[in-house]
Design an enzyme around this catalytic site. Structure first.
Site, mmCIF file in Angstrom:
data_model
loop_
_atom_site.group_PDB
_atom_site.id
_atom_site.type_symbol
_atom_site.label_atom_id
_atom_site.label_comp_id
_atom_site.label_asym_id
_atom_site.label_seq_id
_atom_site.Cartn_x
_atom_site.Cartn_y
_atom_site.Cartn_z
ATOM 1 C CG HIS A 108 -11.303 -39.146 -34.316
ATOM 2 N ND1 HIS A 108 -11.679 -40.334 -33.735
ATOM 3 C CD2 HIS A 108 -10.379 -39.475 -35.269
ATOM 4 C CE1 HIS A 108 -11.023 -41.322 -34.308
ATOM 5 N NE2 HIS A 108 -10.232 -40.836 -35.234
ATOM 6 C CG HIS A 118 -0.466 -45.495 -40.294
ATOM 7 N ND1 HIS A 118 0.219 -44.332 -40.608
ATOM 8 C CD2 HIS A 118 0.465 -46.488 -40.310
ATOM 9 C CE1 HIS A 118 1.506 -44.620 -40.784
ATOM 10 N NE2 HIS A 118 1.681 -45.921 -40.603
ATOM 11 C CB SER A 130 -9.098 -40.499 -38.778
ATOM 12 O OG SER A 130 -8.311 -41.606 -39.156
ATOM 13 C CD GLU A 188 -4.947 -50.342 -42.199
ATOM 14 O OE1 GLU A 188 -4.243 -51.315 -41.836
ATOM 15 O OE2 GLU A 188 -4.977 -49.250 -41.604
ATOM 16 C CG ASP A 210 4.563 -48.951 -44.870
ATOM 17 O OD1 ASP A 210 4.428 -49.481 -43.759
ATOM 18 O OD2 ASP A 210 5.282 -47.941 -45.064
ATOM 19 N N GLY A 211 1.752 -47.206 -44.715
ATOM 20 C CA GLY A 211 1.459 -45.783 -44.562
ATOM 21 C C GLY A 211 2.653 -44.885 -44.742
ATOM 22 C CG ASP A 266 -3.587 -42.425 -35.805
ATOM 23 O OD1 ASP A 266 -2.890 -42.589 -34.796
ATOM 24 O OD2 ASP A 266 -4.767 -42.820 -35.895
#
Length: 283
Positions: free
Chosen positions: A18, A41, A100, A118, A143-144, A164
């Site tokens: 971050h 994500h 994030s 997400e 799905d990311g 991430d």
């Protein structure tokens, strides 16, 4: 997928991720043009440091809580700490930690856009509640890895992707290399940032070779790592790192002080010094 970030919120890996996210967005905002931010994500967006999950793990005690009273010289690290301290609910001490998406939302302006992906329905619902009424934010329950193909390129065309994943699946490091290539193909002008854990360093070598040889266009790949424990216990999370593809101008000058100050605040005896180097030189 069993991963729940509430157990790990505010740990030393979050501090690195971050703080570097703050450094990236601050640099991108030097040009007065709208930005897009994609979080592949995204997670729940905000976490209670005095909640049962965080108290059970105690990881924040060796992360953000060690930095609570720090007044750093690094502008990027100072911006990150000011953001965390300034969250509603943190007036009497750190109780809430931002994921994030919330870090990015607090830094970005009214003309900017956030695309949050997400997969877990409960956490996607948490994101929608957190950003209810914020017209800048679009939440996608998907799905990311798929989001890299489906949501790029965004509008506005300048901006940043943060990748991430939880690294529960054994092939996530391979998928990371492939995901960076796909993101660059879909969005040649975007900055790509990917976080990864440092456990057994030997597991990272295929990722580094793949990224160094990949078709990622001009701009180079900057690699940074912050370890808080020695590398002699490959079964534990000893540190974490980030790969930044096509970093914005000046970022390389922002990171040494950030890494050094965070390392001195977080390290245990025997932890190796921070790393910052070009994995692939800019051309």
């Amino acid at each position: 997928m069993n991963y729940r970030h509430a157990f790990h919120a505010g740990n030393f890996a979050d501090v690195l991720k971050h703080a570097v996210l703050c450094a990236l967005l601050r640099r991108l905002q030097l040009r007065p043009k709208p930005l897009s931010y994609l979080d592949t994500h995204a997670g729940a967006g905000a976490f209670w440091l005095d909640g049962p999950e965080a108290l059970r793990s105690g990881e924040a005690a060796d992360g953000i809580l060690r930095l609570a009273g720090l007044q750093p010289a690094s502008p990027a690290l100072a911006a990150y700490l000011d953001l965390v301290r300034g969250l509603p609910g943190n007036e009497q001490g750190l109780k809430i930690y931002p994921g994030s998406p919330l870090v990015a939302a607090r830094l970005l302006g009214e003309q900017d856009r956030l695309f949050l992906s997400e997969l877990a329905p409960e956490e996607a619902a948490d994101l929608r509640r957190l950003f209810r009424g914020d017209t800048r934010v679009a939440v996608h329950c998907r799905d990311g890895w798929e989001a890299l193909g489906a949501l790029l390129p965004p509008t506005p065309r300048r901006g940043l992707v943060l990748i991430d994943p939880p690294y529960e699946a054994p092939d996530d490091l391979r998928r990371l290399a492939d995901g960076l290539v796909l993101a660059r193909q879909r969005w040649p002008v975007g900055v790509l940032a990917a976080w990864y854990p440092v456990k057994d360093r030997r597991e990272l070598r295929p990722l580094e070779r793949a990224v160094a040889c990949a078709e990622l266009g001009p701009g180079g790949v900057l690699q940074l790592e912050l370890a808080v424990r020695p590398d002699d216990n490959p079964g534990s999370l000893n540190g974490s790192g980030m790969l930044i593809v096509g970093p914005p101008w000046g970022l390389e000058e922002d990171l040494p002080a950030l890494l050094e100050e965070a390392w001195h605040a977080l390290r245990q005896d025997g932890a190796p010094a921070p790393r910052l180097a070009w994995l692939r030189d800019p051309v």
